[in-house]
Structures are given as C-alpha cells and as structure tokens.
Design an enzyme around this catalytic site. Structure first.
Site, PDB file in Angstrom:
ATOM      1  N   VAL A 149       8.324   2.835  -0.846  1.00 14.70           N
ATOM      2  CA  VAL A 149       9.209   3.869  -0.327  1.00 14.70           C
ATOM      3  C   VAL A 149       8.392   4.924   0.400  1.00 14.70           C
ATOM      4  CG1 VAL A 149      10.870   5.684  -0.942  1.00 14.70           C
ATOM      5  CG2 VAL A 149      10.853   3.515  -2.218  1.00 14.70           C
ATOM      6  N   LYS A 150       8.929   5.354   1.536  1.00  8.35           N
ATOM      7  CA  LYS A 150       8.357   6.481   2.268  1.00  8.35           C
ATOM      8  C   LYS A 150       9.282   7.679   2.093  1.00  8.35           C
ATOM      9  CE  LYS A 150       7.432   7.988   7.053  1.00  8.35           C
ATOM     10  NZ  LYS A 150       7.341   7.545   8.467  1.00  8.35           N
ATOM     11  N   THR A 151       8.722   8.784   1.591  1.00 14.32           N
ATOM     12  CA  THR A 151       9.524   9.980   1.394  1.00 14.32           C
ATOM     13  C   THR A 151       8.694  11.209   1.705  1.00 14.32           C
ATOM     14  OG1 THR A 151      11.153  10.997  -0.078  1.00 14.32           O
ATOM     15  CG2 THR A 151       9.032  10.387  -1.065  1.00 14.32           C
TER      16      THR A 151
END
Length: 301
Positions: free
Chosen positions: A203-205
């Site tokens: 995940v990219k956050t």
C-alpha cells in the site's frame, strides 16, 4: 537419445543436515506463490527490506507538470538511482529505455483529470498488457470517502484478482479527493487497512506526523509513503526518515525528487535514508555535496 554411459550414483546427500526454507522477508507475504514473491523481490531490496520508488505517473491526470515536461531529459537519468520506476504504459513505451533494467510498477487506473472529479477512475490497463510490458506490479488508486469510493475499490479488486491469476502483485494507492476533509492517521489507517483486507500486496499512503506508527502497525502488508507536495530537501529527507523509523517499508517519491534543485543528488540522499538508516542531517549533507559536485566545472564540461 541421451548419453547413459557415464551416469554416477549420487553421494552427497547432506545426511544429518535438516532441510531449510528461508522465510520470505516481506511483511504479510509468506503465503504468496513463487512468481509473486519474485516480483516483490524486484521491488523491495532483500538486504534492507525496503524500496525507493521513483514516481513520474503524474501526467495521467495532471499533464506535463513542472519537472515532467521531458521524461527523457528529466527522469531517465535518475533511473540508475531508483529501485523501481512507477509510470504509465504510454510513457514507458515511448520514453523509458528497456535497457535501463529497472523494474516497473505500472499505473493501471485512470480516466480522470484535475478538471474533473478525481475519484472517478476506471481500470485503464489490461493484465495482458502489464505482462507484455514485464511489469513488476500494477497500481490502482482508491478514494475512501470520496464520491466514487465504491467504483475505485472495484477497480482495485479487479486488478488484484487478475494479478493473482498471473502472479503479479497489486499496489493500492490511497488517494485523497478534493473534498476529503481530515487527513490524519485514522483516515489513512482506515484506507490502508481496507486496501490490505481486499488483497492488495502493498500500500502507498501518506505520512502524518501524529500516529503514523499506528497506520503501519494496523496494515498487514508493507506500506510505502507518498512524497506528496514539494518540500524543502531537508524536510523531505526528515519525512522519509520518520516514516521508515515508524514502520514504513520505503518511499514512492516524485515531486520531492524531480523538482529538487539537484534531482540526482536528492534521490541518492533518499536512498541513504531508506536503505542505510542515514539520519536526515547527514543525508542532507550528502545531498549538498553531491549537488556541488554536479555543478562543478569538471562535472558540467
């Protein structure tokens, strides 16, 4: 017919030595198939367990923004210093040399622009084309709390299911729509957990100052942080350091690299923070030194 005259019986059986299987180094990835793990190993450095992704997919909804006017002049020279390139298939085919040898995370959602509702995306790349382009992973944006939340989640699920069929990981990118109010640890923790629960492989956050360690702790797969808006170089390095210190597995930076005064120096300094746990002040000194060297007469002659 095979030559059978010189077949010798095996002798070195390693008797008394238990068979071993090394555990996979990435959080939440032990149960994945071999091909999926192989692709993730191209993305994440097995030594550090982390990655420096160079993002230059912004043009798919922003157009030729500052630093991305000429991919061949501004981005391609940075490729040797990145672990991974994140871009669209159009730019990959037209501009990125195949000989650069870097794995690619392919932007596979799209259909919006800065002139319209950002969350109104669709699946813009077929899995067969991602395979044809030798992508290491596919990426799709999800917009939790936005007008087209359900549609964006549906896009992600489609990519995850197709990727699982062919052994290709999916990166979920937690986008924020124009009208999203509070952007805090609770929001990004929610968005990241939803993505992981649906099957995203990482995940990219966004990094937040208060409570980011809860975002990474609550996500059962690796998290990489978005670089976000352009910051002064020391601030960007400090953000990367804090994120890694609080459990992130890398960065996916764009503007904080290609809009820096010296992009090549900046990406190397970011790499020192991510892979070698370099403190921000020392990484900034490294940046200034590399910047000075790149501007010296010998370097420019």
């Amino acid at each position: 017919m095979a030559d059978l005259d010189d077949i010798k019986d095996g002798k070195d059986w390693g008797l008394g030595i238990p068979a071993t299987n090394e555990p996979f180094f990435l959080k939440g990835s032990e149960g994945l198939d071999w091909g999926m793990k192989s692709r993730l190993t191209r993305i994440f450095n097995p030594r550090s367990g982390r990655t420096v992704m160079l993002a230059f997919d912004h043009g798919y909804f922003q157009g030729p923004t500052t630093g991305l006017e000429r991919i061949d002049l501004n981005i391609v020279p940075l490729a040797p210093y990145a672990d991974v390139l994140m871009c669209t298939r159009g730019v990959l085919r037209s501009t990125v040399p195949a000989a650069c040898g870097k794995p690619v995370v392919l932007r596979c959602s799209g259909g919006n622009s800065i002139l319209s509702e950002l969350s109104n995306e669709l699946v813009a790349v077929d899995i067969e084309d991602a395979i044809r382009l030798d992508a290491a992973a596919m990426a799709a944006q999800i917009y939790i709390g936005a007008e087209y939340e359900h549609q964006s989640i549906g896009n992600l699920v489609k990519l995850i299911d197709r990727g699982n069929r062919y052994g290709m990981p999916t990166l979920a990118v937690t986008g924020v729509g124009k009208d999203i109010g509070v952007r805090d640890a609770r929001y990004f923790g929610l968005a990241s957990r939803i993505a992981a629960e649906l099957g995203a492989h990482y995940v990219k956050t966004y990094f937040v100052e208060d409570g980011f360690e809860r975002v990474t702790a609550g996500c059962p797969v690796p998290i990489v942080i978005a670089g976000g808006k352009k910051l002064p170089e020391l601030e960007a390095l400090t953000m990367a350091y804090k994120a890694i210190d609080q459990g992130a597995s890398g960065v996916d930076m764009g503007r904080n690299i290609f809009q820096a005064d010296s992009p090549s120096a900046m990406i190397q300094a970011v790499g020192a923070v991510v892979h070698d746990d370099e403190k921000p002040a020392k990484a900034f000194d490294m940046y200034e030194t590399l910047k000075s060297e790149s501007l010296s007469p010998a370097a420019t002659s």
